[in-house]
Write a protein that holds these residues in place. Sequence first.
Motif, short mmCIF file in Angstrom:
data_model
loop_
_atom_site.label_atom_id
_atom_site.label_comp_id
_atom_site.label_asym_id
_atom_site.label_seq_id
_atom_site.Cartn_x
_atom_site.Cartn_y
_atom_site.Cartn_z
N VAL A 19 -7.95 1.61 -3.95
CA VAL A 19 -9.02 2.29 -4.76
C VAL A 19 -9.24 4.02 -4.33
N GLU A 20 -9.24 4.41 -4.73
CA GLU A 20 -8.74 6.09 -4.72
C GLU A 20 -10.11 7.56 -4.66
N PHE A 21 -10.47 7.85 -3.81
CA PHE A 21 -11.57 8.62 -4.36
C PHE A 21 -10.77 10.00 -5.04
N LEU A 22 -12.28 10.49 -6.30
CA LEU A 22 -11.55 11.23 -6.88
C LEU A 22 -12.43 13.02 -7.26
N VAL A 23 -13.61 12.56 -6.53
CA VAL A 23 -14.62 13.49 -7.23
C VAL A 23 -15.77 13.23 -6.86
N SER A 24 -16.27 13.94 -6.13
CA SER A 24 -18.11 13.65 -6.08
C SER A 24 -18.70 15.03 -6.55
N PHE A 25 -20.00 14.54 -7.09
CA PHE A 25 -20.41 15.36 -7.44
C PHE A 25 -22.67 15.14 -7.22
N TYR A 26 -23.09 16.59 -6.84
CA TYR A 26 -24.38 16.16 -6.19
C TYR A 26 -24.63 17.40 -6.48
N ASN A 27 -26.06 17.22 -7.42
CA ASN A 27 -27.50 18.13 -7.16
C ASN A 27 -26.29 19.33 -8.26
N ASN A 28 -25.89 18.57 -9.48
CA ASN A 28 -25.50 18.79 -10.61
C ASN A 28 -24.10 19.56 -10.52
N GLU A 29 -23.50 19.33 -9.58
CA GLU A 29 -22.23 20.13 -9.14
C GLU A 29 -21.32 19.39 -8.44
N ILE A 30 -19.74 19.82 -8.61
CA ILE A 30 -19.35 19.11 -7.61
C ILE A 30 -18.84 19.18 -6.09
N SER A 31 -19.53 18.41 -5.49
CA SER A 31 -19.63 18.57 -4.07
C SER A 31 -18.22 18.70 -3.16
N GLU A 32 -17.37 17.36 -3.57
CA GLU A 32 -15.88 17.22 -3.14
C GLU A 32 -14.90 16.85 -3.60
N LYS A 33 -13.78 17.34 -3.99
CA LYS A 33 -12.84 16.77 -5.25
C LYS A 33 -11.50 16.65 -4.12
N SER A 34 -10.84 15.46 -4.15
CA SER A 34 -9.63 14.63 -3.87
C SER A 34 -8.20 16.08 -4.68
N GLU A 35 -7.13 15.75 -4.10
CA GLU A 35 -5.73 16.19 -4.35
C GLU A 35 -5.58 16.04 -5.86
N ILE A 36 -6.11 14.42 -5.69
CA ILE A 36 -5.92 13.43 -7.43
C ILE A 36 -6.66 15.06 -8.40
N PHE A 37 -7.51 15.29 -7.52
CA PHE A 37 -8.53 15.62 -9.16
C PHE A 37 -7.86 17.51 -9.17
N ASP A 38 -7.12 17.76 -10.19
CA ASP A 38 -6.63 19.07 -10.71
C ASP A 38 -6.75 19.20 -11.69
N ASP A 39 -6.29 20.18 -11.96
CA ASP A 39 -6.95 20.88 -13.81
C ASP A 39 -7.02 19.71 -14.29
N GLN A 40 -6.20 19.37 -14.76
CA GLN A 40 -6.61 17.96 -15.64
C GLN A 40 -7.90 17.79 -15.37
#
Lengths: 111, 112
Positions: free
Chosen positions: B43-64
């Motif tokens: 299992v790989e992390f894509l993105v975390s969302f905190y307080n209605n904003e992206i707080s962190e994203k991985s290299e996988i999480f590109d513009d798509q």
Amino acid sequence: GIQVEQSPPDLILQEGANSTLRCNFSDSVNNLQWFHQNPWGQLINLFYIPSGTKQNGRLSATTVATERYSLLYISSSQTTDSGVYFCAVEKYTGANSKLTFGKGITLSVRP
Amino acid sequence: EPEVTQTPSHQVTQMGQEVILRCVPISNHLYFYWYRQILGQKVEFLVSFYNNEISEKSEIFDDQFSVERPDGSNFTLKIRSTKLEDSAMYFCARGTGVYEQYFGPGTRLTVT
């Protein structure tokens, strides 16, 4: 980032046998979770155990945070225990938190 | 603890199509996550969302990829133009940022 290694990668047991699954991690962590992935792909929470020992029925887990490893014990295994067991860790960095998973241990329990 | 639910459970789409994966309903949690698991892999992390904003994203999480909470409760992951390699199980998770994370049952995405 944190590295998580699980061993052994595969384990085959006869029903009724006991087993120990190991998780090593490369840095201090604030969160450690064990999951069981069932045949339908669902991740089932087994333990939240950043340190110490917990028990839930035939399953128990121990995390030695200072030595950076955790163990999951399965006693009197049943065929329904088959599946993949994942260890995942998390190190908090301000507002960012994410789980880093190991590659998993595939357990097959035979009747 | 209330479970995280996800819809659909399985989606088949053609390469190049847009897909939206939904995590519903969510209440009273600040942290939301998307993870991905390609068949047979970890299992790989894509993105975390905190307080209605992206707080962190991985290299996988590109513009798509994009995430949002369109109505304050549903949490969505959009893939704008799917590729064959996007075929995977996508998990939504919730947490408090301090203790354990709880995972939804996943959406199996198949791109043909």
